[in-house]
Design an enzyme around this catalytic site. Structure first.
Site, PDB file in Angstrom:
ATOM      1  N   CYS A  26      41.609  43.394  49.653  1.00 33.30           N
ATOM      2  CA  CYS A  26      41.008  44.670  49.250  1.00 33.30           C
ATOM      3  C   CYS A  26      42.097  45.740  49.090  1.00 33.30           C
ATOM      4  O   CYS A  26      42.944  45.608  48.211  1.00 33.30           O
ATOM      5  CB  CYS A  26      39.908  45.076  50.223  1.00 33.30           C
ATOM      6  SG  CYS A  26      38.791  46.335  49.533  1.00 33.30           S
TER       7      CYS A  26
ATOM      8  N   HIS B 219      36.568  40.875  49.505  1.00 34.39           N
ATOM      9  CA  HIS B 219      36.804  40.537  50.913  1.00 34.39           C
ATOM     10  C   HIS B 219      36.652  39.024  51.098  1.00 34.39           C
ATOM     11  O   HIS B 219      35.528  38.520  51.149  1.00 34.39           O
ATOM     12  CB  HIS B 219      35.823  41.289  51.806  1.00 34.39           C
ATOM     13  CG  HIS B 219      36.127  42.739  51.938  1.00 34.39           C
ATOM     14  ND1 HIS B 219      36.995  43.243  52.881  1.00 34.39           N
ATOM     15  CD2 HIS B 219      35.694  43.808  51.221  1.00 34.39           C
ATOM     16  CE1 HIS B 219      37.081  44.561  52.760  1.00 34.39           C
ATOM     17  NE2 HIS B 219      36.311  44.920  51.757  1.00 34.39           N
TER      18      HIS B 219
ATOM     19  N   GLU C 192      37.086  37.412  53.729  1.00 40.45           N
ATOM     20  CA  GLU C 192      36.465  37.138  55.028  1.00 40.45           C
ATOM     21  C   GLU C 192      34.946  37.279  54.991  1.00 40.45           C
ATOM     22  O   GLU C 192      34.252  36.839  55.907  1.00 40.45           O
ATOM     23  CB  GLU C 192      37.061  38.050  56.107  1.00 40.45           C
ATOM     24  CG  GLU C 192      36.594  39.488  56.092  1.00 40.45           C
ATOM     25  CD  GLU C 192      37.273  40.369  55.064  1.00 40.45           C
ATOM     26  OE1 GLU C 192      37.026  41.593  55.089  1.00 40.45           O
ATOM     27  OE2 GLU C 192      38.048  39.855  54.233  1.00 40.45           O
TER      28      GLU C 192
END
Length: 213
Positions: A88, A193, A195
């Protein structure tokens, strides 16, 4: 393998570290994943992950505010040419300049700049939610088994522009083409993102852990 998730006061550190740990477990990679803002620990990393949330200038200032931290990141990623992953705003910082609340220099590792979306009114800002990838360079090792049409999770109001095609690994679309993944040499970054991107995010992180630039 020592993988350091760089802590400079910005970013989804715990989630990023846990995602790296899970990717390592799934691939059978022996990795010691450490969250740290200590320049010595960062400087000894075999691989670096730099997350980022919020404004470009704030993230840049946070990194520079920790004594020796940016120098350690630069040494590992550029001088030692060890694998680097920006997430990001961590990806946005890789470019030449950020145009959020003024003009602020980036790392200069990727050509281009970070600008606010200029979109028709039907497109909400920030761009938030799941969106499809269009793979533009499927031969890159970090893109292994990542296909056009896979979904990843975005949260951003600014995006990279003027990036050379050779440094764009994937795009998405939100009222206009959006640079989703960049890469050159030992450096990669995702606007989304990883994650929070479930299977596709873990696939990218796993490829990163197995990558030997």
């Amino acid at each position: 393998m020592k993988v350091v998730v760089v802590d400079y006061g910005s970013g989804n550190l715990t989630s990023a570290a846990k995602a790296v740990e899970r990717a390592a477990l799934e691939r059978g990679v022996a990795a010691d994943v450490i969250v740290s803002g200590d320049a010595k620990i960062v400087g000894s990393a075999d691989r670096l992950v730099v997350p980022g949330q919020g404004a470009f200038a704030d993230c840049r200032a946070g990194l520079l505010a920790v004594p020796g931290l940016f120098d350690a990141v630069q040494d590992v990623a550029i001088t030692k040419a060890r694998p680097f992953f920006g997430i990001c705003v961590g990806m946005q910082l890789m470019c030449e300049a950020g145009l959020e609340f003024g003009t602020h220099p980036g790392f200069g590792w990727i050509q281009g700049k970070c600008e606010k979306f200029d979109l028709p009114p039907q497109f909400k800002i920030p761009h938030m939610g799941w969106n499809e990838l269009t793979v533009t360079q499927d031969g890159h090792p970090v893109m292994r088994d990542v296909a056009t049409g896979e979904h990843v999770y975005f949260v951003h109001s600014y995006h990279l522009t003027d990036v050379p095609a050779a440094q764009i690994l994937a795009t998405s679309d939100y009222g206009r083409p959006v640079v989703a993944i960049v890469g050159r040499d030992n450096l990669v970054g995702t606007q989304f993102h990883v994650e929070k991107s479930q299977a596709t995010g873990l696939k990218l992180l796993g490829n990163f852990l197995e990558w030997t630039p």
